[in-house]
Scaffold this active site. Structure first.
Site, PDB file in Angstrom:
ATOM      1  N   CYS A 167       2.379  99.456  62.993  1.00  0.00           N
ATOM      2  CA  CYS A 167       0.922  99.579  62.922  1.00  0.00           C
ATOM      3  C   CYS A 167       0.313  98.536  62.011  1.00  0.00           C
ATOM      4  O   CYS A 167      -0.292  98.836  60.985  1.00  0.00           O
ATOM      5  CB  CYS A 167       0.561 100.992  62.516  1.00  0.00           C
ATOM      6  SG  CYS A 167       1.151 102.149  63.751  1.00  0.00           S
ATOM      7  N   GLU A 168       0.562  97.287  62.370  1.00  0.00           N
ATOM      8  CA  GLU A 168       0.016  96.089  61.741  1.00  0.00           C
ATOM      9  C   GLU A 168       0.233  95.007  62.773  1.00  0.00           C
ATOM     10  O   GLU A 168       0.980  95.226  63.716  1.00  0.00           O
ATOM     11  CB  GLU A 168       0.846  95.691  60.510  1.00  0.00           C
ATOM     12  CG  GLU A 168       0.427  96.357  59.230  1.00  0.00           C
ATOM     13  CD  GLU A 168       1.371  96.027  58.102  1.00  0.00           C
ATOM     14  OE1 GLU A 168       1.528  94.833  57.793  1.00  0.00           O
ATOM     15  OE2 GLU A 168       1.947  96.955  57.545  1.00  0.00           O
TER      16      GLU A 168
END
Ligand SMILES: *Cc1c(COP(=O)(O)O)cnc(C)c1O
Length: 412
Positions: free
Chosen positions: A328-329
């Site tokens: 989640c980046e």
């Protein structure tokens, strides 16, 4: 190993998975040895940090290599894998004197890279043989994270401090048996490397008891078809001449040492992962795989290029994809890559995944680190199991907050 081998391994073990081709490691080892066949005493110390699985270390030990280590844990792994202490060199940067002493107690060759520790170690152990790491201040390689020989680098003892260095070694009567440099990864220009070598030879003349000169590593390997790699054969020919001349002048046959990491294992490695989702946006087609920079950080960390192939549909029509992970980046393995048509469930393979991939993997997003497989004599052998949820929990302590709060009440 070919595409069909990778397909059969993917089908058997699934993904994400690291696969290593033993034959390629051996090929690279022989290639480097042959390039320096004109040197009487050659020593290739494999740099553990590139890929440190104990079976890989054992395999490389059986090829005849020594081991280069940067931490006491790597030393212990090497000993477990069957390396003798005398075939291990320890080249740390900025570690404590206590750790260096512990490694010295194993009988491993110590390499010291700063004057402060050199003086302390020399006073305590005047007779222990010590190698010193010199910083010749040459700029090798383009990436600032992996170029370590330049003037602002934290590595090595500056050549401008040689007088100070000599005062320490003479005062403590140290036994300096080796001299070392490692100018960083991605050496392309052989002239620059040879220039650094000249500086090392000059420095070496100050020491009367040398038994080896260590030229470190940093050989560049190809990542793409059009990439230029270090011309090992040319380097071998030119450095051999200079080295043999130095030995003649010095009056002793010294050992020439290298510490290849990436050169031995990068191209031997493949990372396999399954495609979870194909996502079409207005401008891009994303292939989202069942992995992320927790398993292969090099593209995000160094901007490095890894070729990507679809082994489930190798003959499909080629299309452009951005291959991304599940972290989640921003988590991009490659943008705008031409890959044969990808369907959800296909296996993609990333090349050059032998060096600095598994050893840099983490549990970020609480994901498991993948299994590793060694391909040898046309057979796949599991050399590391995939982690489990137990591994994620293993060292964590779940506090009993009722107890913690009770104590607070008592003390107030
Ligand atoms: C990392 C390292 C190596 C290996 O470098 P590669 O570019 O992987 O060949 C060798 N020697 C030392 C001291 C290192 O720190």
């Amino acid at each position: 190993m070919n595409q069909a081998d990778l397909q059969s391994i993917a089908n058997e073990f699934g993904g994400p998975l690291y696969v290593y081709d033993a034959e390629k490691i051996e090929f690279q080892y022989r290639r480097l040895s042959n390039a320096f066949s004109g040197v009487k005493n050659l020593r290739l110390n494999y740099a553990t940090k590139a890929l440190s699985n104990i079976s890989i270390l054992s395999y490389i030990q059986k090829l005849g290599a020594g081991l280069d280590t940067v931490s006491i844990q790597e030393v212990r792994l090497g000993l477990q894998a069957g390396f003798k202490p005398s075939s291990i060199i320890y080249t740390p940067n900025g570690v404590s004197l206590a750790e260096i002493e512990e490694v010295a107690d194993y009988g491993v060759q110590i390499n010291i890279d700063n004057l402060s520790i050199l003086e302390q170690f020399g006073s305590k152990y005047p007779n222990t043989p010590v190698c010193i790491r010199i910083n010749p201040h040459v700029m090798a390689g383009g990436n600032s994270n992996i170029s370590v020989g330049h003037i602002d680098s934290k590595f090595g003892i500056s050549i401008h401090q040689i007088p100070h260095l000599l005062r320490i070694t003479e005062n403590t009567k140290m036994n300096i048996n080796g001299i070392h440099m490692h100018t960083g990864s991605d050496i392309l220009d052989i002239d620059v490397f040879l220039h650094a070598s000249e500086i090392l030879f000059e420095t070496a003349k100050n020491f009367k008891n040398l038994s080896f000169i260590d030229f470190g590593s940093g050989f560049k390997v190809p990542y793409k078809k059009e990439d230029i790699e270090t011309n090992i054969e040319e380097l071998g020919e030119r450095l051999t001449g200079k080295f043999n001349q130095f030995c003649a002048d010095y009056g002793k046959e010294l050992t020439l040492a290298f510490e290849p990491g990436k050169f031995l294992v990068s191209e031997a490695g493949y990372f396999i992962s399954k495609v979870n989702v194909i996502k079409q946006t207005t401008s891009t087609v994303f292939a989202q795989i069942d992995s992320g920079f927790n398993h292969l950080i090099r593209p995000m960390f160094y901007g490095s290029h890894h070729e990507i192939e679809n082994i489930s549909n190798p003959k499909g029509r080629e299309r452009f994809y951005s291959v991304v992970g599940y972290i989640c980046e921003t988590d991009t393995f490659g943008s705008n890559r031409k890959i044969s048509e990808i369907n959800e469930g296909d296996f993609l393979v990333f090349k050059n995944a032998g060096a600095y991939c598994q050893t840099m993997a983490s549990n970020y997003n609480s994901r498991y680190r993948p299994a590793e497989v060694l391909w040898i004599n046309n057979e796949a052998h599991l050399i590391r199991k995939e982690e489990t949820f137990q591994d994620i929990l293993h060292n964590q302590v779940l506090l009993n907050f009722d107890k913690v709060n009770e104590r607070k009440t008592v003390s107030t």
